[in-house]
Design an enzyme around this catalytic site. Structure first.
Site, PDB file in Angstrom:
ATOM      1  N   ASP A  73      -1.408  11.024  -4.891  1.00 51.35           N
ATOM      2  CA  ASP A  73      -1.795  11.860  -5.940  1.00 51.35           C
ATOM      3  C   ASP A  73      -2.656  13.105  -5.117  1.00 51.35           C
ATOM      4  O   ASP A  73      -3.205  12.824  -4.258  1.00 51.35           O
ATOM      5  CB  ASP A  73      -2.851  11.375  -7.011  1.00 51.35           C
ATOM      6  CG  ASP A  73      -4.056  11.021  -6.390  1.00 51.35           C
ATOM      7  OD1 ASP A  73      -4.343  10.147  -5.411  1.00 51.35           O
ATOM      8  OD2 ASP A  73      -5.211  11.588  -7.057  1.00 51.35           O
TER       9      ASP A  73
ATOM     10  N   GLU B 242       0.923  -1.250  -0.161  1.00 56.20           N
ATOM     11  CA  GLU B 242      -0.172   0.097  -0.112  1.00 56.20           C
ATOM     12  C   GLU B 242       0.858   1.446   0.050  1.00 56.20           C
ATOM     13  O   GLU B 242       1.992   1.239   0.341  1.00 56.20           O
ATOM     14  CB  GLU B 242      -0.785   0.055   1.321  1.00 56.20           C
ATOM     15  CG  GLU B 242      -2.467  -0.202   1.046  1.00 56.20           C
ATOM     16  CD  GLU B 242      -2.986   0.958   0.007  1.00 56.20           C
ATOM     17  OE1 GLU B 242      -2.444   1.564  -0.761  1.00 56.20           O
ATOM     18  OE2 GLU B 242      -4.250   1.286   0.182  1.00 56.20           O
ATOM     19  N   ASP B 243       0.159   2.317  -0.459  1.00 57.46           N
ATOM     20  CA  ASP B 243       0.742   3.628  -0.440  1.00 57.46           C
ATOM     21  C   ASP B 243       0.966   4.351   0.900  1.00 57.46           C
ATOM     22  O   ASP B 243       1.844   4.749   1.479  1.00 57.46           O
ATOM     23  CB  ASP B 243       0.412   4.485  -1.468  1.00 57.46           C
ATOM     24  CG  ASP B 243      -1.158   4.630  -1.243  1.00 57.46           C
ATOM     25  OD1 ASP B 243      -1.867   4.104  -0.567  1.00 57.46           O
ATOM     26  OD2 ASP B 243      -1.736   5.753  -2.093  1.00 57.46           O
TER      27      ASP B 243
ATOM     28  N   PHE C 181      -1.850  16.319   4.213  1.00 57.88           N
ATOM     29  CA  PHE C 181      -2.070  15.771   2.983  1.00 57.88           C
ATOM     30  C   PHE C 181      -0.826  15.526   2.142  1.00 57.88           C
ATOM     31  O   PHE C 181      -0.185  16.629   1.962  1.00 57.88           O
ATOM     32  CB  PHE C 181      -3.289  16.395   2.215  1.00 57.88           C
ATOM     33  CG  PHE C 181      -3.658  15.598   1.082  1.00 57.88           C
ATOM     34  CD1 PHE C 181      -4.329  14.529   1.052  1.00 57.88           C
ATOM     35  CD2 PHE C 181      -3.188  15.887  -0.406  1.00 57.88           C
ATOM     36  CE1 PHE C 181      -4.941  13.764   0.433  1.00 57.88           C
ATOM     37  CE2 PHE C 181      -3.722  15.157  -1.284  1.00 57.88           C
ATOM     38  CZ  PHE C 181      -4.526  13.875  -1.121  1.00 57.88           C
TER      39      PHE C 181
ATOM     40  N   ARG D  93       1.650  12.149  -8.867  1.00 56.02           N
ATOM     41  CA  ARG D  93       2.101  10.865  -8.672  1.00 56.02           C
ATOM     42  C   ARG D  93       3.551  10.487  -8.864  1.00 56.02           C
ATOM     43  O   ARG D  93       4.230   9.682  -8.367  1.00 56.02           O
ATOM     44  CB  ARG D  93       1.245   9.703  -9.393  1.00 56.02           C
ATOM     45  CG  ARG D  93      -0.270   9.657  -8.896  1.00 56.02           C
ATOM     46  CD  ARG D  93      -1.042   8.630  -9.307  1.00 56.02           C
ATOM     47  NE  ARG D  93      -2.414   8.561  -9.534  1.00 56.02           N
ATOM     48  CZ  ARG D  93      -3.109   8.099  -8.146  1.00 56.02           C
ATOM     49  NH1 ARG D  93      -2.562   7.683  -7.398  1.00 56.02           N
ATOM     50  NH2 ARG D  93      -4.419   8.163  -8.328  1.00 56.02           N
TER      51      ARG D  93
ATOM     52  N   ASP E 137      -4.097   5.186   6.274  1.00 58.03           N
ATOM     53  CA  ASP E 137      -4.619   6.508   6.567  1.00 58.03           C
ATOM     54  C   ASP E 137      -5.496   6.296   8.092  1.00 58.03           C
ATOM     55  O   ASP E 137      -5.080   6.032   8.845  1.00 58.03           O
ATOM     56  CB  ASP E 137      -5.040   7.435   5.538  1.00 58.03           C
ATOM     57  CG  ASP E 137      -5.627   8.960   5.880  1.00 58.03           C
ATOM     58  OD1 ASP E 137      -4.895   9.538   6.962  1.00 58.03           O
ATOM     59  OD2 ASP E 137      -6.554   9.281   5.548  1.00 58.03           O
TER      60      ASP E 137
END
Ligand code: IMP
Ligand code: MG
Length: 183
Positions: free
Chosen positions: A162, A102-103, A155, A168, A106
């Protein structure tokens, strides 16, 4: 010429730090999964950059697969509710040791729904490797088994992440200048 780097207020994780961490994660995964049937599962699109780097840092045999999920009613910078599988895996998970790549973890809501869905397919194990984590935002009771960097509640963009499908391709993780959001 318009350059995306000019929209970045500051870097949080440099290209070099990412590279070093990915190599460490790849070595740890190679040790931990030696002799296992490792399947790296990347969640598109955010995790594609991390996946491409991580798979080359893994030195044991492994297969890769991709899926697309979306959260119902999720706005751009928030995720709420259940997840829907938009593009499913090609691989049969029976007996596989699945590692979700996963990126960012959160709220954790996406993966807290996805993990049980994958566990129903008879894999040997399902674990999570996330290059970024925002622990202060967690709403679901879930933590990555492998974490790259913990980031503050801001963020972030770059390294696959993105803002409105842009940034990205930044090779580092950064925070956008406030004025970018009012454009
Ligand atoms: P969750 O809140 O853990 O379910 O995160 C779901 C998804 O939201 C992540 O996989 C990212 O694609 C996206 N996301 C969360 N935080 C950020 C951020 O700071 N920048 C860009 N995308 C984010
Ligand atoms: Mg994602």
């Amino acid at each position: 010429m318009y350059d995306i780097h000019q929209d970045i207020d500051h870097q949080l994780v440099s290209r070099e730090a990412l590279q070093e961490k990915v190599n460490e994660l790849g070595a740890a995964i190679s040790r931990d999964y030696a002799g296992h049937n490792l399947l790296l599962v990347s969640i598109l699109k955010g995790a594609v950059v991390f996946m491409a780097d991580l798979m080359r840092a893994v030195t044991i045999p492994c297969a890769i697969d991709f899926m697309v999920v979306s959260s119902y009613g999720g706005a751009n910078t928030n995720s709420t509710g259940l997840v829907k599988i938009v593009k499913d895996l090609d691989a049969d998970l029976t007996g596989k040791d699945v590692l979700i790549v996963e990126d960012i973890l959160d709220t954790g809501i996406t993966l807290s729904h996805l993990v049980p869905m994958l566990e129903m397919r008879n894999p040997n194990s399902v674990r999570i490797c996330s290059i970024l984590s925002k622990p202060s935002r967690r709403k679901a009771d879930i933590e990555p088994d492998y974490t790259g960097f913990e980031v503050p509640d801001e963020f972030v963009v770059g390294y696959g992440l993105d803002y409105n499908e842009n940034y990205r391709n930044l090779p580092y993780v950064g925070v956008l200048k406030p004025e970018v959001y009012s454009k």
